[in-house]
Design an enzyme around this catalytic site. Structure first.
Site, mmCIF file in Angstrom:
data_model
loop_
_atom_site.group_PDB
_atom_site.id
_atom_site.type_symbol
_atom_site.label_atom_id
_atom_site.label_comp_id
_atom_site.label_asym_id
_atom_site.label_seq_id
_atom_site.Cartn_x
_atom_site.Cartn_y
_atom_site.Cartn_z
ATOM 1 N N ASN A 31 33.519 91.488 77.824
ATOM 2 C CA ASN A 31 32.819 90.206 77.893
ATOM 3 C C ASN A 31 31.325 90.476 77.924
ATOM 4 O O ASN A 31 30.851 91.291 78.726
ATOM 5 C CB ASN A 31 33.232 89.422 79.141
ATOM 6 C CG ASN A 31 32.584 88.050 79.214
ATOM 7 O OD1 ASN A 31 31.384 87.927 79.447
ATOM 8 N ND2 ASN A 31 33.385 87.012 79.027
ATOM 9 N N SER A 54 35.139 85.728 75.495
ATOM 10 C CA SER A 54 34.163 84.791 76.045
ATOM 11 C C SER A 54 34.868 83.805 76.958
ATOM 12 O O SER A 54 35.969 83.338 76.641
ATOM 13 C CB SER A 54 33.446 84.040 74.919
ATOM 14 O OG SER A 54 32.468 83.161 75.453
ATOM 15 N N GLU A 55 34.230 83.501 78.094
ATOM 16 C CA GLU A 55 34.916 82.692 79.103
ATOM 17 C C GLU A 55 35.169 81.257 78.688
ATOM 18 O O GLU A 55 35.920 80.535 79.362
ATOM 19 C CB GLU A 55 34.177 82.735 80.448
ATOM 20 C CG GLU A 55 32.744 82.293 80.434
ATOM 21 C CD GLU A 55 31.771 83.442 80.320
ATOM 22 O OE1 GLU A 55 30.736 83.412 80.993
ATOM 23 O OE2 GLU A 55 32.035 84.386 79.537
ATOM 24 N N ASN A 56 34.549 80.798 77.600
ATOM 25 C CA ASN A 56 34.844 79.447 77.130
ATOM 26 C C ASN A 56 36.130 79.376 76.307
ATOM 27 O O ASN A 56 36.506 78.322 75.821
ATOM 28 C CB ASN A 56 33.674 78.856 76.330
ATOM 29 C CG ASN A 56 33.310 79.692 75.118
ATOM 30 O OD1 ASN A 56 33.260 80.915 75.191
ATOM 31 N ND2 ASN A 56 33.045 79.048 73.996
ATOM 32 N N GLY A 57 36.837 80.515 76.172
ATOM 33 C CA GLY A 57 38.147 80.489 75.546
ATOM 34 C C GLY A 57 38.226 81.057 74.155
ATOM 35 O O GLY A 57 38.888 80.501 73.279
#
Length: 221
Positions: A31, A54-57
């Protein structure tokens, strides 16, 4: 730049990003945090299979798109347009955070306001009354990833070292940072303190030490 009677050349942001990319092991799930770390994606060589998360999916991102080819329905957590490699996919952000919290990331690369010599991280708030807190997924990433790197400029705009004996800003995580990549040096951190792995061209350990009050720097063997 001159300090302590020594002239040196700072590494550029692209040079810093290339160093980080070179150190990420083949096969890693990674990430890249908002800001400087996003440049690492542009330096990952074809000789390695690095899976970007990425943490938004999103997982399986490639380098930044060419100018004019941006798709703003395909973005990273910093709302920057990205590309998707074959096999990449999208999913709910709750699943993305489950990946982060479940220890499924090998490496995360974050920016920072401050890092302590023992690896404490402060990167979401300066504590200033007019500052806007922005924790995002940093706490989950810093603790959830198997290894946390920080990419940042060594000095603040006031000329103060961001590497400090202890963090004076609100903490993101304790003892989580194993290495920092900066424009002046690459430094390993841990319970035993700060070990300099590489210095910018022309910079000496003594000159770097002069810029880093309160932290004892030693050179790697």
């Amino acid at each position: 730049m001159t300090t302590s009677n020594a002239t040196y050349t700072r590494w550029t942001r692209d040079e810093m990003a290339a160093q980080v990319a070179n150190d990420i092991p083949d096969g890693s799930v990674v990430n890249l945090g908002i800001g400087l770390p996003t440049a690492v994606a542009n330096h990952l060589g074809a000789d390695k299979e690095i899976v970007l998360h990425s943490e938004n999916g999103v997982i399986g991102m490639g380098p930044a798109p060419a100018e004019g080819d941006e798709d703003y329905d395909l973005i990273n957590a910093g709302k920057q347009p990205v590309t998707l490699l074959p096999g990449g996919c999208f999913f709910h952000h709750a699943d993305s955070f489950a990946m982060m919290r479940g220890g499924h990331l090998d490496v995360c690369v974050l920016g920072a306001f401050q890092v302590s010599a023992t690896g404490d991280l402060a990167n979401w708030h300066t504590g200033a009354p007019d500052a806007i807190p922005a924790v995002g997924g940093a706490m989950d990433l810093a603790i959830g990833a198997k290894k946390t790197y920080v990419m940042m400029e060594y000095l603040t705009k006031k000329g103060e070292a961001k590497l400090a004996p202890t963090c004076t800003y609100p903490l993101t995580g304790i003892g989580c940072v194993s290495r920092i990549y900066t424009d002046l040096a690459t430094i390993d951190l841990g319970p035993d303190g700060a070990t300099v792995v590489a210095l910018a061209p022309g910079l000496t350990l003594a000159a770097l030490q002069d810029l880093t009050p309160g932290v004892t720097l030693r050179m790697a063997a």
